[in-house]
Scaffold this motif. Structure first.
Motif, PDB file in Angstrom:
ATOM      1  N   ARG A  41       0.827  -1.213   0.000  1.00 16.53           N
ATOM      2  CA  ARG A  41       0.000   0.000   0.000  1.00 16.53           C
ATOM      3  C   ARG A  41       0.857   1.256   0.000  1.00 16.53           C
ATOM      4  N   ASP A  42       1.971   1.223   0.730  1.00 14.03           N
ATOM      5  CA  ASP A  42       2.858   2.395   0.753  1.00 14.03           C
ATOM      6  C   ASP A  42       3.404   2.693  -0.629  1.00 14.03           C
ATOM      7  N   LEU A  43       3.812   1.631  -1.320  1.00 13.66           N
ATOM      8  CA  LEU A  43       4.468   1.856  -2.608  1.00 13.66           C
ATOM      9  C   LEU A  43       3.490   1.977  -3.764  1.00 13.66           C
ATOM     10  N   TYR A  44       2.456   1.143  -3.792  1.00 19.29           N
ATOM     11  CA  TYR A  44       1.568   1.103  -4.943  1.00 19.29           C
ATOM     12  C   TYR A  44       0.139   1.517  -4.650  1.00 19.29           C
ATOM     13  N   GLY A  45      -0.147   2.008  -3.451  1.00 18.35           N
ATOM     14  CA  GLY A  45      -1.482   2.543  -3.181  1.00 18.35           C
ATOM     15  C   GLY A  45      -2.521   1.458  -2.971  1.00 18.35           C
ATOM     16  N   GLU A  46      -3.780   1.900  -2.960  1.00 16.52           N
ATOM     17  CA  GLU A  46      -4.881   0.970  -2.700  1.00 16.52           C
ATOM     18  C   GLU A  46      -4.961  -0.079  -3.800  1.00 16.52           C
TER      19      GLU A  46
END
Lengths: 123, 190
Positions: free
Chosen positions: A48-53
């Motif tokens: 989630r931090d790197l590629y979002g939801e």
């Protein structure tokens, strides 16, 4: 006159639709234990931090998790391997504790993860 | 951190390759895509508070939430809000051709705009994706003409009808601003 021998060559461009990763989680502090659910949550938060939801929603499975040694076998669709691996690389902390992920083996076939030459014991 | 493509037997197909091999025909011109969007609000009065900065921050935040650090960084390469029309709620967004889908998909998740301290609940409706501003303008004129045609049967008196017909007849690339003003006058009468 002999006929030329016929042969057939099969070339697989995409070996398997899944990729399997054997990873181990290393904490700065020795002796930390984690449950399988927390482990999966940790990987999802890294995604989630790197590629979002959208990245966090990508399906992957934790096939095996060893609480004592903190090693796990993950399965992911081949299209998501790069995302998962990069998210694991950039995973830095879990609840304010420094940690890192070591990727031991990656293979499109689960059987290949059963042994590797590093841990080979010759008798 | 740089993401390196690992090579192993079997070719992966992921939608956004990080390293691209140099092909014989190099397209060095930075291609861009212009997203023509319409902002829908519940109260037309709150549209007046619209400005470029509010739209910029809202879209950036939505892309960061939907696509993470990766998406936020990629989409912000030459991302700009080119044009905002506070009367009709039309917005032009510019981004790189390769990554416009990141912004396009994140537009659906925008629920409110923060402008001058006030929160305006709204939704983004993407009408058209074009390669240049000119094609987007041409589409906007066709779209507005269709909207005016749809408004014509609902005119309440003869004066309004004449005004709408005049607006439709004067639709052209040069007269864009005048035609939008007339549409706005009609909206106020309604």
């Amino acid at each position: 006159m002999q006929e030329p021998a016929a042969y057939e060559r099969l070339v697989y461009k995409n070996a398997s639709e899944y990729h399997y990763m054997k990873i181990s989680l290393i904490f700065e502090k020795e002796g930390k234990r984690l449950e399988a659910a927390f482990f999966k949550q940790l990987i999802i938060s890294a995604l989630r931090d790197l590629y979002g939801e959208v990245g966090a929603a990508f399906p992957f499975d934790v096939l095996k998790f060893d609480e004592a040694s903190l090693t796990a076998i993950l399965r992911v669709y081949s299209s998501g391997l790069v995302k998962l691996w990069s998210a694991l690389t950039l995973l830095g902390s879990y609840h304010n504790e420094s940690c890192a992920v070591r990727v031991t083996q990656v293979s499109p076939f689960l059987l290949a993860l059963s042994g590797n030459s590093r841990e080979l014991v010759l008798n | 951190a740089h993401l390196v493509r690992i090579s192993y037997p079997g070719r992966l197909r992921d939608s956004t390759p990080i390293l691209k091999c140099i092909s014989p025909c190099l397209q060095l011109l930075p291609l861009s895509r212009y997203l023509l969007c319409e902002i829908g609000v519940s109260e037309p009065a709150s549209l007046q508070l619209l400005d470029e900065r509010a739209v910029y921050t809202a879209v950036k935040a939505a892309v960061c939430r939907a696509h993470g650090d990766y998406g936020a960084a990629l989409s912000s390469i030459s991302f700009a809000v080119k044009y905002v029309n506070a009367h009709t709620g039309v917005v032009f967004l510019r981004c790189r051709k390769r990554y416009y889908r990141l912004i396009w998909s994140a537009l659906a998740f925008i629920t409110s705009l923060d402008s001058r301290g006030k929160k305006i609940p709204c939704f983004f409706n993407c009408l058209h994706v074009g390669g240049t501003i000119r094609t987007c303008q041409k589409f906007l004129i066709r779209y507005n003409t269709e909207q005016l045609h749809r408004m014509l049967p609902r005119c309440r008196n003869e004066a309004e009808r004449l005004e709408v017909q005049k607006a439709v007849r004067s639709c052209s690339l040069k007269c864009t601003r005048r035609e939008e003003e007339e549409e706005d006058e009609w909206d106020e009468d309604k």
